[in-house]
Design an enzyme around this catalytic site. Structure first.
Site, PDB file in Angstrom:
ATOM      1  N   MET A  27      17.628  68.820  50.092  1.00 62.60           N
ATOM      2  CA  MET A  27      17.131  68.779  48.714  1.00 62.60           C
ATOM      3  C   MET A  27      17.831  67.662  47.927  1.00 62.60           C
ATOM      4  SD  MET A  27      16.099  72.637  47.750  1.00 62.60           S
ATOM      5  CE  MET A  27      17.701  73.252  47.282  1.00 62.60           C
ATOM      6  N   GLY A  52      28.492  67.063  54.210  1.00 59.15           N
ATOM      7  CA  GLY A  52      27.847  68.101  55.030  1.00 59.15           C
ATOM      8  C   GLY A  52      26.507  67.609  55.546  1.00 59.15           C
ATOM      9  N   HIS A  53      25.710  67.033  54.643  1.00 59.05           N
ATOM     10  CA  HIS A  53      24.424  66.466  55.064  1.00 59.05           C
ATOM     11  C   HIS A  53      24.664  65.310  56.056  1.00 59.05           C
ATOM     12  CE1 HIS A  53      23.441  67.916  50.838  1.00 59.05           C
ATOM     13  NE2 HIS A  53      22.559  68.576  51.558  1.00 59.05           N
ATOM     14  N   VAL A  97      30.771  71.919  56.930  1.00 57.76           N
ATOM     15  CA  VAL A  97      31.794  70.935  56.555  1.00 57.76           C
ATOM     16  C   VAL A  97      32.470  71.428  55.274  1.00 57.76           C
ATOM     17  CG1 VAL A  97      32.223  68.550  55.864  1.00 57.76           C
ATOM     18  CG2 VAL A  97      30.498  69.063  57.612  1.00 57.76           C
ATOM     19  N   ARG A 125      25.874  72.155  44.757  1.00 61.04           N
ATOM     20  CA  ARG A 125      26.096  72.899  43.505  1.00 61.04           C
ATOM     21  C   ARG A 125      27.564  72.857  43.060  1.00 61.04           C
ATOM     22  NH1 ARG A 125      21.774  76.210  45.889  1.00 61.04           N
ATOM     23  NH2 ARG A 125      20.057  76.308  44.402  1.00 61.04           N
TER      24      ARG A 125
HETATM   25  P1  AMP Z   1      20.401  71.482  51.010  1.00 58.67           P
HETATM   26  O1  AMP Z   1      20.223  70.070  50.571  1.00 58.67           O
HETATM   27  O2  AMP Z   1      21.473  72.215  50.281  1.00 58.67           O
HETATM   28  O3  AMP Z   1      19.096  72.230  51.091  1.00 58.67           O
HETATM   29  O4  AMP Z   1      20.932  71.414  52.513  1.00 58.67           O
HETATM   30  C1  AMP Z   1      20.255  70.659  53.489  1.00 58.67           C
HETATM   31  C2  AMP Z   1      20.846  70.960  54.834  1.00 58.67           C
HETATM   32  O5  AMP Z   1      22.228  70.620  54.845  1.00 58.67           O
HETATM   33  C3  AMP Z   1      20.754  72.452  55.202  1.00 58.67           C
HETATM   34  O6  AMP Z   1      20.474  72.573  56.585  1.00 58.67           O
HETATM   35  C4  AMP Z   1      22.137  72.934  54.874  1.00 58.67           C
HETATM   36  O7  AMP Z   1      22.518  74.092  55.597  1.00 58.67           O
HETATM   37  C5  AMP Z   1      22.987  71.742  55.264  1.00 58.67           C
HETATM   38  N1  AMP Z   1      24.283  71.780  54.588  1.00 58.67           N
HETATM   39  C6  AMP Z   1      24.520  71.955  53.269  1.00 58.67           C
HETATM   40  N2  AMP Z   1      25.850  71.996  53.023  1.00 58.67           N
HETATM   41  C7  AMP Z   1      26.458  71.859  54.225  1.00 58.67           C
HETATM   42  C8  AMP Z   1      27.836  71.832  54.648  1.00 58.67           C
HETATM   43  N3  AMP Z   1      28.852  71.965  53.785  1.00 58.67           N
HETATM   44  N4  AMP Z   1      28.082  71.677  55.968  1.00 58.67           N
HETATM   45  C9  AMP Z   1      27.070  71.550  56.865  1.00 58.67           C
HETATM   46  N5  AMP Z   1      25.768  71.562  56.525  1.00 58.67           N
HETATM   47  C10 AMP Z   1      25.468  71.719  55.231  1.00 58.67           C
END
Ligand code: AMP
Length: 268
Positions: A28, A34-35, A174, A185
């Site tokens: 998103m 992490g991404h 991560v 967030r």
């Molecule tokens: P989001 O943008 O929050 O929807 O996350 C996109 C992808 O990144 C999803 O598969 C999440 O689980 C992953 N993600 C978000 N935060 C982390 C993190 N700290 N470590 C690993 N993957 C993450």
């Protein structure tokens, strides 16, 4: 070269005749390390790597933070370029939903517990967009973070139950050096709130192995200063806990920000 793609037509031309393996990382936006970890793992394997950036209105409830969700496209594109992404698909809401979908994916019983209980409709909206993006990108393999453990579990169930054939790879969470799980967030946390948010990761790591009662008591002890939504101990597929590998999951509100986290534990 990283292509930036906004329409279905551009995406179809980019994909062209299918050859080699296509991987997708769905996000998103507001990208962080992490991404980047998902992108790097995917890059090391697939011939063609697509990142999607789409804030999916279908998975936000009426009182949730859709409007304040951070949008940082230029910085996101920089990260995608640095990680060697071939194409970033960043559609508008109208491209993904030319009409509001009347058919949605039913997440079933695993979608009704934990975050599903606190966020009605969230997982149906999430699975619906993941299904659409898997189809639109023709991905052979998709990478998702364990940070959103219930989401990852439900996506695996959807792909299995609907014979989608996509391989789903889960990637460990991560964290910051002090344990806080990276999240888009986190930027909403004041310094004092960030300090309080550390309770979540402390709780998850308080007792990595023990009886269910010991693990829950040690975690609960760390969570006294936060507005707890749930603390749950399950088997690795989110079913009832049994001795062996298990998952400890937590959700809490810190100030106005809702945070989730989870970790593997061993139940005696
Ligand atoms: P989001 O943008 O929050 O929807 O996350 C996109 C992808 O990144 C999803 O598969 C999440 O689980 C992953 N993600 C978000 N935060 C982390 C993190 N700290 N470590 C690993 N993957 C993450």
């Amino acid at each position: 070269m990283t292509a930036v793609i906004r329409t279905r037509g551009e995406l179809a031309s980019f994909l062209g005749p299918l050859s080699g393996e296509t991987g997708v990382v769905m996000t998103m936006g507001a990208l962080h390390s992490g991404h980047a970890s998902l992108l790097r793992l995917a890059r090391s394997r697939v011939d063609r790597l697509i990142a999607t950036i789409f804030v999916n209105p279908l998975q936000f409830g009426p009182t949730e933070d859709l409007d304040r969700y951070p949008r940082t496209l230029d910085a996101d594109l920089e990260i995608c370029r640095a990680e060697g992404v071939d194409a970033v698909f960043t559609p508008t809401v109208d491209v993904i939903y030319p009409v509001t979908p009347s058919v949605r994916i039913d997440p079933g019983p695993t979608g009704a517990i934990l975050d599903g209980a606190s966020r009605p409709g969230h997982f149906a909206g999430m699975l619906t967009v993941v299904h659409k993006l898997l189809r639109l990108t023709s991905a052979d393999v998709a990478y998702f973070g364990e940070k959103d453990y219930q989401q990852l579990t439900l996506i695996r169930q959807m792909v299995r139950d609907l014979d989608m054939g996509t391989e789903i790879v889960g990637v460990p969470t991560v964290r910051e050096p002090d344990g806080l799980a990276l999240s888009s967030r986190n930027r909403f946390l004041s310094p004092a709130e960030r300090e309080r948010a550390l309770a979540l990761s402390r709780a998850l790591h308080a007792c990595p192995a023990g009886t269910a009662e010991e693990i829950l008591a040690a975690a609960g002890n760390e969570l006294k200063g936060v507005d707890l939504d749930y603390l749950a101990l399950t088997d690795p597929l989110l079913g009832p806990v049994v001795p062996g590998p298990a998952r400890l999951l937590v959700a809490a509100r810190v100030g106005t920000t809702r945070l989730i986290d989870n970790a593997p534990v061993e139940v005696h």
